[in-house]
Motif scaffolding. Structure first.
Motif, PDB file in Angstrom:
ATOM      1  N   GLU A 158       1.009  -1.244   0.074  1.00  0.00           N
ATOM      2  CA  GLU A 158       0.105  -0.167   0.081  1.00  0.00           C
ATOM      3  C   GLU A 158       0.987   1.099  -0.034  1.00  0.00           C
ATOM      4  O   GLU A 158       1.879   1.168   0.668  1.00  0.00           O
ATOM      5  CB  GLU A 158      -0.891   0.012   1.401  1.00  0.00           C
ATOM      6  CG  GLU A 158      -2.028  -0.921   1.322  1.00  0.00           C
ATOM      7  CD  GLU A 158      -2.863  -0.744   2.493  1.00  0.00           C
ATOM      8  OE1 GLU A 158      -3.973  -0.174   2.496  1.00  0.00           O
ATOM      9  OE2 GLU A 158      -2.155  -0.984   3.649  1.00  0.00           O
ATOM     10  N   ILE A 159       0.547   2.399  -0.679  1.00  0.00           N
ATOM     11  CA  ILE A 159       1.304   3.465  -0.911  1.00  0.00           C
ATOM     12  C   ILE A 159       0.490   4.500  -0.428  1.00  0.00           C
ATOM     13  O   ILE A 159      -0.495   4.662  -0.549  1.00  0.00           O
ATOM     14  CB  ILE A 159       1.791   3.750  -2.204  1.00  0.00           C
ATOM     15  CG1 ILE A 159       2.788   2.474  -2.809  1.00  0.00           C
ATOM     16  CG2 ILE A 159       2.633   4.941  -2.319  1.00  0.00           C
ATOM     17  CD1 ILE A 159       2.886   2.518  -4.395  1.00  0.00           C
ATOM     18  N   PHE A 160       1.198   5.694   0.582  1.00  0.00           N
ATOM     19  CA  PHE A 160       0.462   6.783   1.139  1.00  0.00           C
ATOM     20  C   PHE A 160       1.565   7.898   0.529  1.00  0.00           C
ATOM     21  O   PHE A 160       2.805   7.703   0.496  1.00  0.00           O
ATOM     22  CB  PHE A 160       0.302   6.385   2.445  1.00  0.00           C
ATOM     23  CG  PHE A 160      -0.561   5.642   2.992  1.00  0.00           C
ATOM     24  CD1 PHE A 160      -1.954   6.010   3.019  1.00  0.00           C
ATOM     25  CD2 PHE A 160       0.017   4.306   3.060  1.00  0.00           C
ATOM     26  CE1 PHE A 160      -2.612   4.876   3.693  1.00  0.00           C
ATOM     27  CE2 PHE A 160      -1.032   3.173   3.357  1.00  0.00           C
ATOM     28  CZ  PHE A 160      -2.321   3.472   3.754  1.00  0.00           C
ATOM     29  N   ARG A 161       1.169   9.026   0.452  1.00  0.00           N
ATOM     30  CA  ARG A 161       1.889  10.299   0.274  1.00  0.00           C
ATOM     31  C   ARG A 161       1.568  11.238   1.291  1.00  0.00           C
ATOM     32  O   ARG A 161       0.300  11.327   1.793  1.00  0.00           O
ATOM     33  CB  ARG A 161       1.723  10.711  -1.200  1.00  0.00           C
ATOM     34  CG  ARG A 161       0.297  11.365  -1.546  1.00  0.00           C
ATOM     35  CD  ARG A 161       0.094  11.988  -2.739  1.00  0.00           C
ATOM     36  NE  ARG A 161      -0.985  12.761  -3.033  1.00  0.00           N
ATOM     37  CZ  ARG A 161      -1.740  13.345  -3.786  1.00  0.00           C
ATOM     38  NH1 ARG A 161      -0.823  13.182  -5.091  1.00  0.00           N
ATOM     39  NH2 ARG A 161      -2.758  14.195  -3.966  1.00  0.00           N
ATOM     40  N   PHE A 162       2.442  12.112   1.206  1.00  0.00           N
ATOM     41  CA  PHE A 162       2.280  13.256   2.228  1.00  0.00           C
ATOM     42  C   PHE A 162       3.096  14.351   1.684  1.00  0.00           C
ATOM     43  O   PHE A 162       4.154  14.392   1.145  1.00  0.00           O
ATOM     44  CB  PHE A 162       2.541  12.863   3.746  1.00  0.00           C
ATOM     45  CG  PHE A 162       4.057  12.528   3.798  1.00  0.00           C
ATOM     46  CD1 PHE A 162       5.044  13.417   4.208  1.00  0.00           C
ATOM     47  CD2 PHE A 162       4.293  11.053   3.612  1.00  0.00           C
ATOM     48  CE1 PHE A 162       6.568  12.813   4.117  1.00  0.00           C
ATOM     49  CE2 PHE A 162       5.733  10.669   3.751  1.00  0.00           C
ATOM     50  CZ  PHE A 162       6.705  11.379   4.018  1.00  0.00           C
TER      51      PHE A 162
END
Length: 168
Positions: A158-162
Motif C-alpha cells: 500500500e502506498i501513501f503520500r504526504f
C-alpha cells in the motif's frame, strides 16, 4: 534560523551537554501548538548525521515532537554513533512537519520533489521524505522506501503520500 530548527538545535545541545531534555517555555507560538508528524534531520558539513521522526503525531504538539525527535536523531539513529559535544557547532538542523498521509491509487499521483511516501506491507513500513538529493524518479523513491522497510522488490504494498513544510 526558523524557530522549529532553533528548538531542534537547543534540544540537542541541552541533551548532549547536560544529559537531559530541555523544558519547553510557554506560551508556544501558534504553529507549534498543532499536532503533526515531525522529522528532524541533522547534517554535519553537508553530510547526513542523523534523521528520526514520526509520520503521525505521538506527542502533545509539534514542539514536543520536534524536541523528542531532535534528541533521537542525535543519539538514536542506528546509522550513526551518537553526536558528541565537540560536533555541536558544526551541525545544521532541518525540521519537516508532515501533512496527514493519503492513500495513493496510481503512480501518477506521486512526485518525489513534492510528496514523501510511506509503503506498507503486512507489519513492515518504510518512509522517505520528499525533495531529497539524488532521488529524482518515483521508481527510485519507491525502491529506496521498500528497501528501508525490508520489503522485497516484487512484493505488493500500500502506498501513501504526504507533503512536508520544511524549516531550516
Amino acid at each position: 534560523m526558523h524557530a522549529l530548527a532553533e528548538l531542534a538545535r537547543k534540544s540537542v545541545e541541552e541533551f548532549i551537554r547536560n544529559g537531559r531534555a530541555m523544558k519547553l517555555s510557554a506560551p508556544l507560538p501558534p504553529e507549534m501548538c498543532e499536532k503533526a508528524g515531525v522529522f528532524v534531520c541533522i547534517k554535519k558539513d553537508g553530510q547526513l548525521r542523523g534523521c528520526i521522526g514520526t509520520f503521525m503525531p505521538c506527542r502533545e504538539n509539534i514542539a514536543e515532537e520536534t524536541l523528542n525527535n531532535a534528541i533521537s536523531a542525535a543519539t538514536q539513529d542506528p546509522r550513526f554513533p551518537p553526536v558528541e559535544e565537540e560536533e555541536l557547532g558544526r551541525l545544521k538542523y532541518t525540521v519537516d512537519v508532515l501533512s496527514a498521509p493519503e492513500k495513493v491509487t496510481s503512480m501518477s499521483e506521486l512526485d518525489p520533489e513534492e510528496y514523501g511516501v510511506i509503503v506498507v506491507s503486512g507489519g513492515r513500513r518504510g518512509l522517505l521524505l520528499p525533495d531529497l538529493e539524488g532521488v529524482n524518479t518515483v521508481e527510485e523513491q519507491l525502491r529506496i522506501t521498500k528497501m528501508k522497510a525490508g520489503i522485497m522488490p516484487g512484493e505488493s504494498v500500500e502506498i501513501f503520500r504526504f507533503r512536508v513544510t520544511r524549516y531550516q
